[in-house]
Design a protein around this motif. Structure first.
Motif, PDB file in Angstrom:
ATOM      1  N   GLN A  64      25.805  37.714  29.521  1.00  0.00           N
ATOM      2  CA  GLN A  64      27.203  37.500  29.583  1.00  0.00           C
ATOM      3  C   GLN A  64      27.834  37.416  30.963  1.00  0.00           C
ATOM      4  OE1 GLN A  64      28.724  37.349  26.564  1.00  0.00           O
ATOM      5  NE2 GLN A  64      26.856  37.434  25.695  1.00  0.00           N
ATOM      6  N   PRO A  65      28.637  36.348  31.123  1.00  0.00           N
ATOM      7  CA  PRO A  65      29.483  36.184  32.600  1.00  0.00           C
ATOM      8  C   PRO A  65      30.299  37.191  32.747  1.00  0.00           C
ATOM      9  CG  PRO A  65      30.391  34.893  30.913  1.00  0.00           C
ATOM     10  CD  PRO A  65      29.467  35.542  30.117  1.00  0.00           C
ATOM     11  N   PHE A  66      30.274  37.672  34.083  1.00  0.00           N
ATOM     12  CA  PHE A  66      31.228  38.438  34.526  1.00  0.00           C
ATOM     13  C   PHE A  66      32.680  37.933  34.675  1.00  0.00           C
ATOM     14  CE2 PHE A  66      33.920  39.957  38.098  1.00  0.00           C
ATOM     15  CZ  PHE A  66      33.941  41.452  37.702  1.00  0.00           C
ATOM     16  N   THR A  67      33.577  38.426  33.670  1.00  0.00           N
ATOM     17  CA  THR A  67      35.002  38.025  33.655  1.00  0.00           C
ATOM     18  C   THR A  67      35.944  39.136  34.041  1.00  0.00           C
ATOM     19  OG1 THR A  67      34.922  38.418  31.364  1.00  0.00           O
ATOM     20  CG2 THR A  67      34.228  36.174  31.982  1.00  0.00           C
ATOM     21  N   TYR A  68      37.134  38.703  34.208  1.00  0.00           N
ATOM     22  CA  TYR A  68      38.118  39.801  34.247  1.00  0.00           C
ATOM     23  C   TYR A  68      39.561  39.060  34.074  1.00  0.00           C
ATOM     24  CZ  TYR A  68      38.950  38.014  39.177  1.00  0.00           C
ATOM     25  OH  TYR A  68      39.304  37.344  40.073  1.00  0.00           O
ATOM     26  N   PRO A  69      40.524  40.024  33.540  1.00  0.00           N
ATOM     27  CA  PRO A  69      41.759  39.489  33.218  1.00  0.00           C
ATOM     28  C   PRO A  69      42.621  39.135  34.354  1.00  0.00           C
ATOM     29  CG  PRO A  69      41.651  41.955  32.603  1.00  0.00           C
ATOM     30  CD  PRO A  69      40.259  41.481  33.119  1.00  0.00           C
ATOM     31  N   LYS A  70      43.278  38.030  34.216  1.00  0.00           N
ATOM     32  CA  LYS A  70      44.261  37.660  35.315  1.00  0.00           C
ATOM     33  C   LYS A  70      45.600  37.794  34.253  1.00  0.00           C
ATOM     34  CE  LYS A  70      44.840  32.901  36.738  1.00  0.00           C
ATOM     35  NZ  LYS A  70      44.502  31.748  37.098  1.00  0.00           N
ATOM     36  N   LYS A  71      46.649  37.880  35.543  1.00  0.00           N
ATOM     37  CA  LYS A  71      48.057  37.943  35.058  1.00  0.00           C
ATOM     38  C   LYS A  71      48.409  36.670  34.174  1.00  0.00           C
ATOM     39  CE  LYS A  71      49.814  40.436  38.797  1.00  0.00           C
ATOM     40  NZ  LYS A  71      50.912  40.386  39.930  1.00  0.00           N
ATOM     41  N   GLY A  72      48.856  36.908  33.191  1.00  0.00           N
ATOM     42  CA  GLY A  72      49.384  35.749  32.219  1.00  0.00           C
ATOM     43  C   GLY A  72      48.469  35.783  30.933  1.00  0.00           C
ATOM     44  N   SER A  74      44.951  35.093  30.910  1.00  0.00           N
ATOM     45  CA  SER A  74      43.955  34.186  31.044  1.00  0.00           C
ATOM     46  C   SER A  74      42.554  34.877  31.678  1.00  0.00           C
ATOM     47  CB  SER A  74      44.078  32.810  31.689  1.00  0.00           C
ATOM     48  OG  SER A  74      44.441  33.214  33.301  1.00  0.00           O
ATOM     49  N   ALA A  75      41.584  34.448  31.613  1.00  0.00           N
ATOM     50  CA  ALA A  75      40.465  35.363  32.327  1.00  0.00           C
ATOM     51  C   ALA A  75      39.724  34.500  33.366  1.00  0.00           C
ATOM     52  CB  ALA A  75      39.518  35.526  31.415  1.00  0.00           C
ATOM     53  N   VAL A  76      39.271  35.233  34.368  1.00  0.00           N
ATOM     54  CA  VAL A  76      38.642  34.541  35.446  1.00  0.00           C
ATOM     55  C   VAL A  76      37.278  34.897  35.155  1.00  0.00           C
ATOM     56  CG1 VAL A  76      38.291  34.728  38.038  1.00  0.00           C
ATOM     57  CG2 VAL A  76      40.628  34.882  37.146  1.00  0.00           C
ATOM     58  N   VAL A  77      36.412  33.513  35.497  1.00  0.00           N
ATOM     59  CA  VAL A  77      34.932  33.714  35.038  1.00  0.00           C
ATOM     60  C   VAL A  77      34.025  33.389  36.498  1.00  0.00           C
ATOM     61  CG1 VAL A  77      33.025  33.031  33.962  1.00  0.00           C
ATOM     62  CG2 VAL A  77      35.257  32.975  32.770  1.00  0.00           C
ATOM     63  N   LEU A  78      33.437  34.332  36.774  1.00  0.00           N
ATOM     64  CA  LEU A  78      32.527  34.234  38.086  1.00  0.00           C
ATOM     65  C   LEU A  78      31.300  33.754  37.775  1.00  0.00           C
ATOM     66  CD1 LEU A  78      33.839  37.352  40.169  1.00  0.00           C
ATOM     67  CD2 LEU A  78      34.929  35.150  40.205  1.00  0.00           C
TER      68      LEU A  78
END
Length: 149
Positions: A64-72, A74-78
């Motif tokens: 699984q990719p590393f993701t973290y939630p962003k304001k609003g 949406s998710a940030v995927v690194l």
């Protein structure tokens, strides 16, 4: 697994491909092998560096990719993916995955723009600065004299 035990285990796993070390970052740990940043430990999971050339192998292994939630919302995927479960068993099992992460990190380093170094301008020589107006005036007089001839 407690955070320190997981860190020690991951450093041991990565030792099959070089000299590993860690550094605290992002509320987790950044893992380096031979001074190349190749992995993260975040949320009690190991994530390895991936790129366009290696992402399909991680996907095929069920990672699984590393993701973290962003304001609003949406998710940030690194570009870091979980290590396959079987790779977490031994340094030998981790070695091919760690080599892929190292290769991806090297490609990313080569693709990154080189920082522009500012050229140092030497400080002006006070003696030369004082003489400059006189030299400039002498050049103007010489040019004027030539023009009159």
């Amino acid at each position: 697994m407690p955070q320190d035990a997981l860190l020690d285990h991951c450093l041991e796993l990565l030792s099959a491909v070089g000299r590993p070390r860690s550094r605290r970052m992002f509320g987790g740990q950044g893992l380096y092998v031979d001074e190349l940043f190749i992995a993260l430990i975040v949320f009690d999971r190991l994530y390895l560096k991936a790129d366009d050339e290696t992402r399909a192998r991680f996907q095929a292994a069920g990672c699984q990719p590393f993701t973290y939630p962003k304001k609003g919302g949406s998710a940030v995927v690194l570009s870091y993916w979980t290590a396959p479960d079987e790779a977490m068993d031994s340094p030998d099992a981790m070695a091919p995955w760690a080599r892929m992460a190292m290769a991806a990190a090297l490609r990313a380093r080569q693709a990154a723009p080189k920082p522009v170094r500012k050229r140092k301008v030497p400080a002006p020589d006070p003696a030369a600065t004082a003489a400059a107006p006189a030299a400039s005036a002498a050049r103007r007089r010489t040019a004027s004299a030539r023009a009159k001839r």
